[in-house]
Design a protein around this motif. Structure first.
Motif, PDB file in Angstrom:
ATOM      1  N   GLY A 188       0.586  -1.220  -0.124  1.00  0.00           N
ATOM      2  CA  GLY A 188      -0.066  -0.167   0.071  1.00  0.00           C
ATOM      3  C   GLY A 188       0.794   1.428  -0.087  1.00  0.00           C
ATOM      4  N   GLY A 189       0.118   2.267  -0.129  1.00  0.00           N
ATOM      5  CA  GLY A 189       0.734   3.680   0.162  1.00  0.00           C
ATOM      6  C   GLY A 189       1.111   4.094   1.438  1.00  0.00           C
ATOM      7  N   LEU A 190       2.450   4.630   1.571  1.00  0.00           N
ATOM      8  CA  LEU A 190       2.931   5.111   2.957  1.00  0.00           C
ATOM      9  C   LEU A 190       2.341   6.228   3.596  1.00  0.00           C
ATOM     10  CD1 LEU A 190       5.384   4.966   4.796  1.00  0.00           C
ATOM     11  CD2 LEU A 190       6.706   6.574   3.322  1.00  0.00           C
ATOM     12  N   VAL A 191       1.732   7.073   2.461  1.00  0.00           N
ATOM     13  CA  VAL A 191       0.933   8.391   3.208  1.00  0.00           C
ATOM     14  C   VAL A 191      -0.147   7.784   3.770  1.00  0.00           C
ATOM     15  CG1 VAL A 191      -0.061  10.532   2.447  1.00  0.00           C
ATOM     16  CG2 VAL A 191       2.290  10.093   1.744  1.00  0.00           C
ATOM     17  N   TYR A 192      -1.126   6.963   3.072  1.00  0.00           N
ATOM     18  CA  TYR A 192      -2.018   6.431   3.462  1.00  0.00           C
ATOM     19  C   TYR A 192      -1.880   5.702   4.885  1.00  0.00           C
ATOM     20  CZ  TYR A 192      -6.217   3.339   3.744  1.00  0.00           C
ATOM     21  OH  TYR A 192      -7.353   2.532   4.346  1.00  0.00           O
ATOM     22  N   GLN A 193      -0.908   5.056   5.255  1.00  0.00           N
ATOM     23  CA  GLN A 193      -1.009   4.242   6.297  1.00  0.00           C
ATOM     24  C   GLN A 193      -0.583   5.688   7.668  1.00  0.00           C
ATOM     25  OE1 GLN A 193      -2.038   0.755   5.548  1.00  0.00           O
ATOM     26  NE2 GLN A 193      -1.194   1.427   7.633  1.00  0.00           N
ATOM     27  N   LEU A 194       0.173   6.356   6.956  1.00  0.00           N
ATOM     28  CA  LEU A 194       0.413   7.613   8.025  1.00  0.00           C
ATOM     29  C   LEU A 194      -0.492   8.281   8.505  1.00  0.00           C
ATOM     30  CD1 LEU A 194       3.757   8.907   6.486  1.00  0.00           C
ATOM     31  CD2 LEU A 194       3.736   7.619   8.640  1.00  0.00           C
ATOM     32  N   ILE A 195      -1.463   8.644   7.570  1.00  0.00           N
ATOM     33  CA  ILE A 195      -2.883   9.301   7.806  1.00  0.00           C
ATOM     34  C   ILE A 195      -3.834   8.388   8.551  1.00  0.00           C
ATOM     35  CG2 ILE A 195      -4.885  10.393   6.892  1.00  0.00           C
ATOM     36  CD1 ILE A 195      -2.495  12.032   6.792  1.00  0.00           C
ATOM     37  N   LEU A 196      -3.725   7.211   8.345  1.00  0.00           N
ATOM     38  CA  LEU A 196      -4.750   6.136   8.844  1.00  0.00           C
ATOM     39  C   LEU A 196      -4.381   6.033  10.338  1.00  0.00           C
ATOM     40  CD1 LEU A 196      -7.095   3.991   8.416  1.00  0.00           C
ATOM     41  CD2 LEU A 196      -5.083   2.387   8.119  1.00  0.00           C
ATOM     42  N   ASN A 197      -3.175   5.687  10.756  1.00  0.00           N
ATOM     43  CA  ASN A 197      -3.075   5.496  12.335  1.00  0.00           C
ATOM     44  C   ASN A 197      -1.489   5.919  12.390  1.00  0.00           C
ATOM     45  OD1 ASN A 197      -1.629   3.404  11.022  1.00  0.00           O
ATOM     46  ND2 ASN A 197      -2.759   1.732  11.993  1.00  0.00           N
ATOM     47  N   GLY A 198      -0.930   6.940  11.986  1.00  0.00           N
ATOM     48  CA  GLY A 198       0.465   7.481  12.255  1.00  0.00           C
ATOM     49  C   GLY A 198       1.513   6.303  11.680  1.00  0.00           C
ATOM     50  N   GLY A 199       0.989   5.198  11.079  1.00  0.00           N
ATOM     51  CA  GLY A 199       2.058   4.426  10.559  1.00  0.00           C
ATOM     52  C   GLY A 199       2.198   3.208  11.369  1.00  0.00           C
TER      53      GLY A 199
END
Length: 311
Positions: A188-199
């Motif tokens: 998946g996308g790194l930005v998506y994961q960071l926004i989802l739950n801070g990574g």
């Protein structure tokens, strides 16, 4: 010499009578045999039984329908893959022949395996990568950022070989299964994961320079998918007027709940560029603009990747 003629005549007559009076039952039968010949026109199939010494015919068309006609014409209700079987009986017993049919193979049948594929059809990301696999900008022309991608690039260049193992199964009835394998993580996308739950769920961020990662994901139970063969598909894009682009007359795949295919990001609905019996190429969008809060969640890039059939 004249006296020998009656004797010769009688001898020939006796031989002729002996020859023609032999009991037919004593003659060996030709072996009973059967070969299926067929021609396909859309969903209609014309069958011909090429047989020897056959007295009865039994056809099973592989869709629950049967016939006892020697040369039936059968119309299948739905396109798909079918196994037709002919069994004939005759003087030397019963024999059978089978034919594997590909009937009216629509893109949906190619995706799912059709109504006779009891386990559906399973796909995974191909490590071979076709010459059309690219990392692109999410613009109208999918201008190339990197590509064509080299074989096994996510493994050899980024150390993310696990992305080639996840499996995605499409069933003819619209249900969907997703197997994230032993690592329990999805591409998946790194930005998506960071926004989802801070990574917090990120497992492998070796692809961070390209905005890529793998992260923990639990597949949705009872998931479904929707395939549309042709529609106008609008997605967000930093390259589009007003922040969006519309792709006209394209094939799409969409999913229930949190499900997706291949790549997890803000945009889960994807485009199917091409599909055959053994491969399909999908456009998956990615929002990679973490450095600019104004465009977070808006697509910046696209991964155009080939999937192959498992098994």
């Amino acid at each position: 010499m004249e006296k020998t003629r009656p004797f010769l005549f009688i001898s020939c007559l006796l031989l002729a009578l002996l020859f023609f009076s032999c009991d037919d039952s004593e003659k060996p039968d030709l072996p009973t045999s059967a070969i299926i010949h067929y021609s396909v026109a859309d969903k209609k199939v014309a069958f011909t039984a090429l047989t020897t010494n056959a007295d009865s015919y039994s056809w099973d068309f592989g869709d629950g329908q049967t016939s006892t006609d020697p040369n039936p014409v059968h119309e299948y209700e739905t396109g798909g893959y079918y196994k037709a079987t002919l069994t004939v009986s005759g003087g030397t017993g019963s024999v059978s022949d089978e034919a594997d049919l590909a009937v009216a193979l629509t893109p949906y049948v190619l995706l799912t395996g059709g109504p006779t594929a009891e386990s559906g059809k399973t796909w995974k990301l191909s490590a071979a990568h076709s010459d059309k696999d690219i990392f692109a900008n999410a613009d109208a022309d999918f201008s190339i950022v990197n590509g064509p991608l080299q074989q096994g690039i996510f493994d050899l260049a980024l150390g993310m070989g696990e992305v080639y193992t996840d499996e995605f199964t499409f069933h003819f009835d619209g249900t969907y299964e997703h197997d994230v394998k032993d690592d329990g993580a999805a591409f998946g996308g790194l930005v998506y994961q960071l926004i989802l739950n801070g990574g917090a769920d990120i497992v492998n961020d070796n692809g961070k320079d390209f905005g890529l990662c793998t992260a923990k994901y639990t597949p949705e139970s009872g998931a479904t998918f929707t395939y549309v063969e042709q529609e106008d598909f609008t997605v967000s894009s930093v390259h589009g007027p007003g922040g969006s682009l519309t792709f006209s007359g394209v094939s799409t795949l969409d999913f229930s709940g949190t499900e997706f295919v291949g790549f997890r990001d803000f945009q889960r609905k994807v485009m199917v560029q091409e599909i055959t019996d053994s491969s399909m190429r999908i456009v998956m969008f990615m929002a990679g603009g973490f450095e600019d809060p104004a465009i977070i969640g808006i697509n910046t890039h696209a991964l155009i990747l080939t999937f192959e059939v498992v098994g």
